[in-house]
Scaffold this active site. Structure first.
Site, PDB file in Angstrom:
ATOM      1  CG  HIS A  17      -0.447   0.072   2.516  1.00  0.00           C
ATOM      2  ND1 HIS A  17       0.231   1.176   2.978  1.00  0.00           N
ATOM      3  CD2 HIS A  17      -0.440  -0.813   3.537  1.00  0.00           C
ATOM      4  CE1 HIS A  17       0.617   0.971   4.216  1.00  0.00           C
ATOM      5  NE2 HIS A  17       0.229  -0.243   4.577  1.00  0.00           N
ATOM      6  CG  HIS A  20       4.234  -1.265   2.098  1.00  0.00           C
ATOM      7  ND1 HIS A  20       3.026  -1.853   1.856  1.00  0.00           N
ATOM      8  CD2 HIS A  20       4.544  -1.549   3.388  1.00  0.00           C
ATOM      9  CE1 HIS A  20       2.629  -2.499   2.934  1.00  0.00           C
ATOM     10  NE2 HIS A  20       3.515  -2.326   3.880  1.00  0.00           N
ATOM     11  CB  CYS A 125      -2.657 -17.915  21.009  1.00  0.00           C
ATOM     12  SG  CYS A 125      -3.927 -18.532  19.875  1.00  0.00           S
ATOM     13  CB  CYS A 128      -1.149 -17.720  17.383  1.00  0.00           C
ATOM     14  SG  CYS A 128      -2.503 -16.581  17.217  1.00  0.00           S
ATOM     15  CB  CYS A 143      -6.056 -15.538  20.907  1.00  0.00           C
ATOM     16  SG  CYS A 143      -5.311 -15.155  19.308  1.00  0.00           S
ATOM     17  CG  HIS A 146      -6.902 -17.908  16.555  1.00  0.00           C
ATOM     18  ND1 HIS A 146      -5.572 -17.545  16.647  1.00  0.00           N
ATOM     19  CD2 HIS A 146      -7.077 -18.345  15.286  1.00  0.00           C
ATOM     20  CE1 HIS A 146      -4.973 -17.782  15.488  1.00  0.00           C
ATOM     21  NE2 HIS A 146      -5.868 -18.253  14.655  1.00  0.00           N
ATOM     22  CE  LYS A 294       1.164   2.400  10.262  1.00  0.00           C
ATOM     23  NZ  LYS A 294       1.555   1.106  10.771  1.00  0.00           N
ATOM     24  CE  LYS A 297      -5.535  -4.816   1.772  1.00  0.00           C
ATOM     25  NZ  LYS A 297      -5.609  -4.288   0.435  1.00  0.00           N
TER      26      LYS A 297
END
Ligand code: MSP
Length: 500
Positions: A17, A20, A125, A128, A143, A146, A294, A297
């Site tokens: 995006h 970057h 987790c 994870c 988590c 999850h 900020k 995404k």
């Protein structure tokens, strides 16, 4: 002379995006400017592919991490040329040569006595397969990804003895006040160091997506140590021969403010531990904000670089980001402010100046730049401009350098109005004066074309070609009349067309 500039390597857990694109553009401006000085330049960018965020994103999509990495790395690789970025290499941390260097360097760090086995305790987790930072944890110890119950677990990890570098890092900041810029970021890093450094985990046990620890294959290196070493490893295999001797240490690491601590504290300590030279400068830019937040995404508030490029071209995007947001500070971006800059500055100020000048040389002098003296009225504005720009770019003051160049774009526009060549053209007795004005305008535009090349590589090239300018190096930014018998002026299609 050599010059080595880097961008952070981008995580492949998301698509590219504007945030970057921003660092890549800035690094490219520096790389192109240094090439114009005749230096040997190496400009590196790439992707950061290991670690839990990538593993998590892959698992959420039901694919293997390598597959997600391959897919997204290609999108980042493709972004660079679309931005007109002239990177010399694109590193992926899954490159076998990079992994081998990570293993070799960190093995050396261990041999040097900076690695020990310790116990890490935290909230884990099972889905994870990862520990969560306190700050990430939802109420009720769930988590955040999850929403399952976290368990308190311990993991035996190797630690990096960051604390051993307390004094040396303080001394570094003392001796090299330009190690980190802007000043606020230097202060931030130094106060973090002064608050007392603690050792940090170097490896992960319960994660498999990473570079294997050579002395204990049950472990992989923590992603940040693997990632930081990209700046060093790339030089050894980017070209046909090893470029480390020529380019190490890096002149500039450009980074965003969220990754300051890794670059300004961990990275120099790691290099000290491996007995490698430290980079000369870390320059920290701010965030591009949209509606005060900020851009990211996950917030869904991104200005899509691909859409902007398609409509206006990459040069316009490059210009906008470095002009509208002071490099080093946070700044808001929006479609409205982009369009305003495009119309008022690129199209009206620079585009019109170029097309008017070229049209007048054709109309009044059959396309030949008259042999005349530069108007001394402009000496004060143009003599020394090149040095001023060099001085600013040496400090990564990319917005500042663009501003001093733009002041001269405006100066030339005023000069056209003040000298009114169309009036002079009506009076055959003032032909010499008209020669002088046209020669000055062409001379001034050539200087600007050369100095703008790093910012607007495609448009500046078109401008310089139309002006019959020969070199593209910074020597062409000297304030001097076109040599007698210079190439005739060509045609110039509108640099920044308005009706898109
Ligand atoms: N992989 C790490 C960097 C490792 S470097 C050895 C990483 N990757 S990232 O993809 O999350 O971010 C890369 C860079 O993009 C960071 O410098 C970050 O600051 C920058 N940006 C991401 N979003 C941004 C904005 N909205 N604005 C400006 N830059 C921001 O961190």
């Amino acid at each position: 002379m050599s010059f080595y500039v880097t961008t952070p390597i981008y995580y492949v857990n998301a698509a590219p995006h504007l945030g970057h694109a921003y660092t890549t553009i800035a690094a490219d401006v520096m790389a192109r400017h240094h090439r114009q000085r005749g230096e040997e330049v190496f400009f590196l960018t790439g992707t950061d592919e290991h670690g839990e965020p990538v593993a998590d994103a892959a698992h959420a999509l039901g694919v293997e991490p390598q597959e997600l990495a391959d897919r997204n790395a290609e999108r980042f690789r493709a972004l660079a040329p679309q931005l007109h970025a002239s990177n010399d290499f694109f590193i992926r941390t899954t490159d076998a040569q990079h992994e081998a260097t990570v293993q070799r360097v960190l093995e050396l760090v261990r041999e040097n006595g900076y690695v020990y086995m310790g116990t890490y305790e935290g909230w884990y987790c099972p889905r994870c397969a990862d520990f969560k930072a306190e700050a990430e944890i939802d109420a009720g110890n769930l988590c955040p990804i999850h929403h399952v119950q976290l368990t308190r677990e311990q993991e035996d990890n190797y630690f990096f003895k960051l604390s051993a570098f307390q004094q040396r890092l303080e001394a570094l900041y003392d001796e090299r006040e330009d190690f980190v810029a802007p000043r606020t970021r230097y202060n931030e890093a130094l106060s973090f160091i002064r608050s007392g450094l603690r050792d940090v985990p170097l490896t992960r046990h319960k994660l498999t997506w990473g570079v294997q620890v050579p002395w204990d294959p049950e472990h992989v290196f923590y992603v940040w140590f693997d990632a930081l070493l990209n700046y060093y490893s790339a030089l050894s295999y980017a070209g046909e021969s090893d470029r480390t001797q020529t380019f190490w240490p890096a002149d500039y690491h450009l980074i965003g403010k969220d990754i300051l601590r890794f670059h300004a504290v961990y990275w120099p300590a790691l290099l000290m531990a491996a007995e490698l030279e430290l980079p000369r400068h870390v320059f920290v830019h701010g965030f591009l904000l949209m509606d005060g937040e900020k851009m990211s995404k996950s917030l869904g508030n991104v200005l899509d670089p691909f859409a902007v490029i398609e409509r206006y071209g990459a040069d316009a995007l490059r210009f906008y980001l470095l002009r509208d947001v002071p490099f080093g500070q946070d700044g808001s971006v929006s479609t409205a402010s982009f369009e305003l800059r495009y119309e008022s500055e690129l199209a009206n100020e620079l585009g019109n100046l170029a097309s008017r000048t070229i049209a007048m040389v054709h109309r009044y002098r059959d396309g030949a730049v008259p042999a005349a003296e530069l108007d001394p009225q402009l000496d004060a504005d143009f003599a020394g401009l090149r040095e001023e720009v060099e001085w600013l770019i040496d400090r990564a003051e990319l917005t500042g350098a663009l501003e001093v160049i733009w002041q001269r774009v405006r100066r030339l526009n005023r000069y056209v109005e003040e000298s009114a060549p169309w009036q002079l053209a009506k009076d055959p007795g003032r032909a010499d004066e008209l020669d002088g004005v046209l020669c000055t305008l062409v001379g001034g535009l050539r200087v600007l074309g050369v100095l703008l090349t790093p910012y607007l590589p495609v448009s500046a090239e078109r401008l310089l070609a139309a002006l019959g300018a020969e070199g593209r190096s910074l020597d062409g930014a000297r304030w001097q009349a076109a040599p007698a018998g210079a190439q005739p002026i060509g045609q110039l299609e509108s640099l920044f067309p308005k009706s898109r």
